[in-house]
Motif scaffolding. Structure first.
Motif, PDB file in Angstrom:
ATOM      1  N   ALA A 193      32.911  77.043   7.980  1.00 34.74           N
ATOM      2  CA  ALA A 193      33.027  75.812   8.287  1.00 34.74           C
ATOM      3  C   ALA A 193      33.722  75.074   7.218  1.00 34.74           C
ATOM      4  O   ALA A 193      34.650  74.116   7.581  1.00 34.74           O
ATOM      5  CB  ALA A 193      31.711  75.306   8.341  1.00 34.74           C
ATOM      6  N   CYS A 194      33.619  75.337   5.777  1.00 38.28           N
ATOM      7  CA  CYS A 194      34.113  74.464   4.743  1.00 38.28           C
ATOM      8  C   CYS A 194      35.758  75.004   4.638  1.00 38.28           C
ATOM      9  O   CYS A 194      36.593  74.289   4.396  1.00 38.28           O
ATOM     10  CB  CYS A 194      33.231  74.959   3.264  1.00 38.28           C
ATOM     11  SG  CYS A 194      31.979  74.085   3.348  1.00 38.28           S
ATOM     12  N   PHE A 340      30.897  67.705   9.803  1.00 37.46           N
ATOM     13  CA  PHE A 340      32.229  67.177   9.198  1.00 37.46           C
ATOM     14  C   PHE A 340      32.934  66.572  10.303  1.00 37.46           C
ATOM     15  O   PHE A 340      33.402  67.322  11.126  1.00 37.46           O
ATOM     16  CB  PHE A 340      33.240  68.223   8.535  1.00 37.46           C
ATOM     17  CG  PHE A 340      32.465  69.079   7.245  1.00 37.46           C
ATOM     18  CD1 PHE A 340      32.562  68.506   5.910  1.00 37.46           C
ATOM     19  CD2 PHE A 340      31.541  70.149   7.583  1.00 37.46           C
ATOM     20  CE1 PHE A 340      31.680  69.056   4.884  1.00 37.46           C
ATOM     21  CE2 PHE A 340      30.892  70.845   6.518  1.00 37.46           C
ATOM     22  CZ  PHE A 340      30.913  70.187   5.249  1.00 37.46           C
ATOM     23  N   HIS A 341      33.346  65.272  10.070  1.00 35.12           N
ATOM     24  CA  HIS A 341      34.216  64.595  11.182  1.00 35.12           C
ATOM     25  C   HIS A 341      35.479  64.160  10.535  1.00 35.12           C
ATOM     26  O   HIS A 341      35.714  63.484   9.565  1.00 35.12           O
ATOM     27  CB  HIS A 341      33.523  63.100  11.266  1.00 35.12           C
ATOM     28  CG  HIS A 341      32.087  63.298  12.206  1.00 35.12           C
ATOM     29  ND1 HIS A 341      31.673  63.181  13.483  1.00 35.12           N
ATOM     30  CD2 HIS A 341      30.820  63.546  11.558  1.00 35.12           C
ATOM     31  CE1 HIS A 341      30.486  63.171  13.569  1.00 35.12           C
ATOM     32  NE2 HIS A 341      29.960  63.588  12.496  1.00 35.12           N
ATOM     33  N   GLY A 342      36.537  64.873  11.299  1.00 37.97           N
ATOM     34  CA  GLY A 342      37.873  64.547  10.825  1.00 37.97           C
ATOM     35  C   GLY A 342      38.870  63.807  11.849  1.00 37.97           C
ATOM     36  O   GLY A 342      38.308  63.194  13.004  1.00 37.97           O
ATOM     37  N   SER A 343      39.983  63.554  11.602  1.00 36.18           N
ATOM     38  CA  SER A 343      40.802  62.573  12.519  1.00 36.18           C
ATOM     39  C   SER A 343      41.237  63.425  13.702  1.00 36.18           C
ATOM     40  O   SER A 343      41.411  63.012  14.704  1.00 36.18           O
ATOM     41  CB  SER A 343      42.130  62.239  11.709  1.00 36.18           C
ATOM     42  OG  SER A 343      42.900  63.246  11.530  1.00 36.18           O
ATOM     43  N   GLU A 344      41.078  64.844  13.486  1.00 31.77           N
ATOM     44  CA  GLU A 344      41.229  65.546  14.837  1.00 31.77           C
ATOM     45  C   GLU A 344      40.267  66.559  15.355  1.00 31.77           C
ATOM     46  O   GLU A 344      40.648  67.577  16.348  1.00 31.77           O
ATOM     47  CB  GLU A 344      42.666  66.401  14.459  1.00 31.77           C
ATOM     48  CG  GLU A 344      43.892  65.679  14.248  1.00 31.77           C
ATOM     49  CD  GLU A 344      45.073  66.635  13.829  1.00 31.77           C
ATOM     50  OE1 GLU A 344      45.010  67.571  13.843  1.00 31.77           O
ATOM     51  OE2 GLU A 344      45.791  65.999  12.928  1.00 31.77           O
ATOM     52  N   VAL A 347      33.362  69.868  12.721  1.00 35.37           N
ATOM     53  CA  VAL A 347      32.698  70.776  12.533  1.00 35.37           C
ATOM     54  C   VAL A 347      31.376  70.783  12.176  1.00 35.37           C
ATOM     55  O   VAL A 347      30.804  69.851  11.476  1.00 35.37           O
ATOM     56  CB  VAL A 347      33.346  71.770  11.431  1.00 35.37           C
ATOM     57  CG1 VAL A 347      32.466  73.084  11.141  1.00 35.37           C
ATOM     58  CG2 VAL A 347      34.693  72.066  11.728  1.00 35.37           C
ATOM     59  N   TRP A 348      30.530  71.061  12.969  1.00 36.54           N
ATOM     60  CA  TRP A 348      29.022  71.189  12.637  1.00 36.54           C
ATOM     61  C   TRP A 348      28.561  72.641  12.083  1.00 36.54           C
ATOM     62  O   TRP A 348      28.842  73.572  12.819  1.00 36.54           O
ATOM     63  CB  TRP A 348      28.129  70.940  13.855  1.00 36.54           C
ATOM     64  CG  TRP A 348      26.647  70.851  13.715  1.00 36.54           C
ATOM     65  CD1 TRP A 348      25.854  70.131  12.881  1.00 36.54           C
ATOM     66  CD2 TRP A 348      25.832  72.149  14.035  1.00 36.54           C
ATOM     67  NE1 TRP A 348      24.484  70.473  13.164  1.00 36.54           N
ATOM     68  CE2 TRP A 348      24.455  71.883  13.704  1.00 36.54           C
ATOM     69  CE3 TRP A 348      25.999  73.392  14.697  1.00 36.54           C
ATOM     70  CZ2 TRP A 348      23.438  72.674  13.866  1.00 36.54           C
ATOM     71  CZ3 TRP A 348      24.971  74.272  14.806  1.00 36.54           C
ATOM     72  CH2 TRP A 348      23.629  74.006  14.436  1.00 36.54           C
ATOM     73  N   VAL A 349      27.499  72.664  11.140  1.00 38.57           N
ATOM     74  CA  VAL A 349      27.039  73.906  10.446  1.00 38.57           C
ATOM     75  C   VAL A 349      25.695  73.850  10.246  1.00 38.57           C
ATOM     76  O   VAL A 349      25.215  72.823   9.419  1.00 38.57           O
ATOM     77  CB  VAL A 349      27.943  74.451   9.311  1.00 38.57           C
ATOM     78  CG1 VAL A 349      28.028  73.651   8.282  1.00 38.57           C
ATOM     79  CG2 VAL A 349      27.701  75.900   8.906  1.00 38.57           C
ATOM     80  N   GLY A 352      22.807  80.022  10.323  1.00 38.08           N
ATOM     81  CA  GLY A 352      23.129  80.884  11.659  1.00 38.08           C
ATOM     82  C   GLY A 352      23.885  80.436  12.555  1.00 38.08           C
ATOM     83  O   GLY A 352      24.305  81.532  13.456  1.00 38.08           O
ATOM     84  N   SER A 353      24.408  79.322  12.507  1.00 37.89           N
ATOM     85  CA  SER A 353      25.392  78.840  13.432  1.00 37.89           C
ATOM     86  C   SER A 353      26.137  77.820  12.966  1.00 37.89           C
ATOM     87  O   SER A 353      25.918  77.101  12.164  1.00 37.89           O
ATOM     88  CB  SER A 353      24.702  78.699  14.811  1.00 37.89           C
ATOM     89  OG  SER A 353      23.845  77.370  14.497  1.00 37.89           O
ATOM     90  N   TYR A 354      27.279  77.647  13.733  1.00 40.58           N
ATOM     91  CA  TYR A 354      28.203  76.540  13.347  1.00 40.58           C
ATOM     92  C   TYR A 354      29.079  76.262  14.845  1.00 40.58           C
ATOM     93  O   TYR A 354      29.073  76.988  15.647  1.00 40.58           O
ATOM     94  CB  TYR A 354      29.414  76.733  12.477  1.00 40.58           C
ATOM     95  CG  TYR A 354      30.475  77.746  12.524  1.00 40.58           C
ATOM     96  CD1 TYR A 354      31.761  77.272  12.920  1.00 40.58           C
ATOM     97  CD2 TYR A 354      30.318  79.386  12.480  1.00 40.58           C
ATOM     98  CE1 TYR A 354      32.672  78.196  13.376  1.00 40.58           C
ATOM     99  CE2 TYR A 354      31.328  80.059  12.903  1.00 40.58           C
ATOM    100  CZ  TYR A 354      32.527  79.632  13.257  1.00 40.58           C
ATOM    101  OH  TYR A 354      33.608  80.659  13.503  1.00 40.58           O
ATOM    102  N   LYS A 355      29.558  75.221  15.126  1.00 39.23           N
ATOM    103  CA  LYS A 355      30.266  74.718  16.431  1.00 39.23           C
ATOM    104  C   LYS A 355      31.570  73.837  15.918  1.00 39.23           C
ATOM    105  O   LYS A 355      31.307  72.995  15.167  1.00 39.23           O
ATOM    106  CB  LYS A 355      29.217  74.109  17.256  1.00 39.23           C
ATOM    107  CG  LYS A 355      29.954  73.441  18.719  1.00 39.23           C
ATOM    108  CD  LYS A 355      28.846  72.712  19.494  1.00 39.23           C
ATOM    109  CE  LYS A 355      29.669  72.681  20.962  1.00 39.23           C
ATOM    110  NZ  LYS A 355      28.711  71.730  21.637  1.00 39.23           N
ATOM    111  N   VAL A 356      32.643  74.278  16.412  1.00 41.39           N
ATOM    112  CA  VAL A 356      33.799  73.413  16.205  1.00 41.39           C
ATOM    113  C   VAL A 356      34.331  72.577  17.539  1.00 41.39           C
ATOM    114  O   VAL A 356      34.173  73.174  18.648  1.00 41.39           O
ATOM    115  CB  VAL A 356      35.106  74.390  15.836  1.00 41.39           C
ATOM    116  CG1 VAL A 356      36.087  73.567  15.319  1.00 41.39           C
ATOM    117  CG2 VAL A 356      34.449  75.312  14.532  1.00 41.39           C
ATOM    118  N   THR A 357      34.436  71.488  17.264  1.00 40.03           N
ATOM    119  CA  THR A 357      35.017  70.861  18.482  1.00 40.03           C
ATOM    120  C   THR A 357      36.436  70.055  18.058  1.00 40.03           C
ATOM    121  O   THR A 357      36.500  69.340  17.002  1.00 40.03           O
ATOM    122  CB  THR A 357      34.159  69.455  18.671  1.00 40.03           C
ATOM    123  OG1 THR A 357      32.725  70.237  18.936  1.00 40.03           O
ATOM    124  CG2 THR A 357      34.659  68.749  20.069  1.00 40.03           C
TER     125      THR A 357
END
Length: 456
Positions: A193-194, A340-344, A347-349, A352-357
């Motif tokens: 994620a990082c 983490f909220h970015g302009s594009e 990422v949530w972490v 045991g898991s993470y999710k990218v949008t």
């Protein structure tokens, strides 16, 4: 390391002087998967409650380590949320049983100790694991650093900002290896994620949201035992209090539930904050600095007779680069974990898991020519690796200090119910006497004198 090298060299010289062949077991020579006892890191545990069993089990399988001493002011403990016995004698037996199975014969060599000072003074101990309550981190760390002991210290690193700074400075001055027990830095989902965030996969980073648990969970099943009562015979309660203010003994105050009293810890803000705020710092790229403002702090405080930490909380931190960090206990405002909220994208972490949008971002490969963050696959092994190599660990003292400082800033803002300006270079509040006073605590004597004596 010098002690082990001396023993190894002396043993080699003695062997070469013998004219006749001598049968030496493979385990003594470090062959067939064994590590020679003279090359093992002699590790002592200071603190035997709560997290200590997990940490003992984390180090035991590493054949480069020999756990030889368990130190605690409590022989036995019922402070475990899983109902296990806990305490010094329990852990000594756990270690002996493990080595008995490993060696194929009865092992009864683990020593017990009541006084951490005796442990730190021992020349045969190479490293210590400081697993005491938060208010008992700084003094053993300062003394162990001066004694040249490498350290694994549980999170949150410190009770106060001032103590954290003193600990980090001592580790740096004496050149010891230090690992903060922020084990999320050694988990692949947080690294992934990082690295996505730091390499711009979600565009310009704008906001980070840390969702922490709230409340004061009765982990030790002692929350109802708030009336003063006699101290158990096998518990040195006065030493347990140590530098904290004098207070009557009651079971609700001690063991795992110490986290819910501000004399000993900072509640969920520092407990889980030390984990998730650490990852926020990693993703923002501010491991060695911090925010410049704390805003909109709101809290609901426990009304319990003994527990007085925040049960609900919210605050915002602003970094010099404009990134906003939101910390909250309401899952509707701050989903559990780190987002983490970015302009594009985002990422949530969490563990045991993470999710990218959007999902396609996750399919990208972080190339070796891009920024690669510190990779550790096991927090305990990483510490041992670094004790041997003398390289920095995944979570050194300065990083642990900077991460928990944000939690301390939040608690101070919550206590004062004020917006605060913070200078992360000087580590002081801007034109706010009351807030600056809360960077440190008065320590009860004689422990305050011991702290001042070893502070660099």
């Amino acid at each position: 390391m010098k002690r082990r090298a001396f023993i190894k060299n002396a043993a080699g010289a003695a062997t070469s002087a013998i004219a006749f062949p001598t049968l030496i077991p493979a385990s003594a020579l470090g062959k067939n998967g064994f590590v020679s006892p003279s090359d093992r890191i002699n590790l002592a545990f200071i603190g035997a409650g709560n997290q200590a069993e997990n940490d003992v089990k984390g180090f035991l399988p590493d054949k480069r380590v020999q756990i030889t001493t368990i130190c605690d002011v409590n022989k036995k403990s019922t402070g475990y949320w899983d109902g296990k016995l806990g305490g010094r004698e329990y852990l000594m037996e756990l270690v002996d049983d493990f080595y008995s199975k490993e060696n194929g014969k009865t092992y009864k060599s683990t020593k017990g100790s009541l006084d951490f000072r005796e442990v730190i003074d021992r020349k045969d101990i190479d490293a210590v694991a400081v697993l005491t309550p938060d208010h008992w981190h700084s003094i053993p760390v300062l003394m162990a650093a001066k004694a040249g002991k490498d350290m694994y210290c549980q999170k949150p690193l410190s009770l106060t900002i001032s103590e954290g700074r003193a600990m980090s400075d001592a580790v740096k001055k004496y050149g010891v290896v230090f690992q903060t027990g922020s084990q999320q830095r050694s988990a692949p989902e947080f690294l992934r994620a990082c690295e996505l965030v730091r390499n711009g996969r979600i565009g310009k980073l704008e906001k980070v949201v840390c969702g922490l648990p709230g409340g004061t969970p009765d982990f030790g099943k002692t929350g109802h035992l708030t009336a003063p009562t006699s101290v158990p015979e096998d518990f040195d309660y006065q030493t347990w209090l140590g530098p904290a203010p004098e207070a009557p003994y009651c079971p609700a105050r001690t063991h795992v539930n110490f986290r819910w009293n501000l004399d000993y810890s900072g509640g969920m803000v520092t407990d889980w904050g030390a984990h998730h705020l650490d990852i926020a710092q990693w993703g923002i790229g501010t491991d060695h600095t911090g925010p410049v403002e704390v805003r909109n702090a709101k809290a609901k405080w426990s009304k319990d007779p003994v527990w007085n930490t925040a049960v609900e909380f919210y605050f915002e931190c602003i970094y010099e680069n404009g990134v906003q960090l939101i910390v909250g206990s309401d899952a509707a405002q701050a989903p559990r974990g780190i987002t983490f909220h970015g302009s594009e994208g985002q990422v949530w972490v969490s563990r045991g898991s993470y999710k990218v949008t959007p999902e396609k971002i996750d399919s990208t490969v972080i190339r070796d020519t891009e920024l690669r963050l510190y990779k550790s696959e096991n927090h305990y092994r990483n510490f041992v690796d670094c004790v041997i190599s003398r390289k920095p660990t995944a979570a050194p003292a300065e990083i642990g200090h900077r991460s928990v400082t944000i939690a301390h800033l939040g608690n101070i803002a919550l206590l004062l119910n004020q917006d605060l300006k913070w200078n992360p270079e000087k580590e002081e509040f801007v034109e706010n006497f009351a807030a600056n006073q809360l960077r440190a605590r008065v320590m009860r004597e004689p422990w305050g004198e011991l702290y001042r004596k070893h502070k660099v």
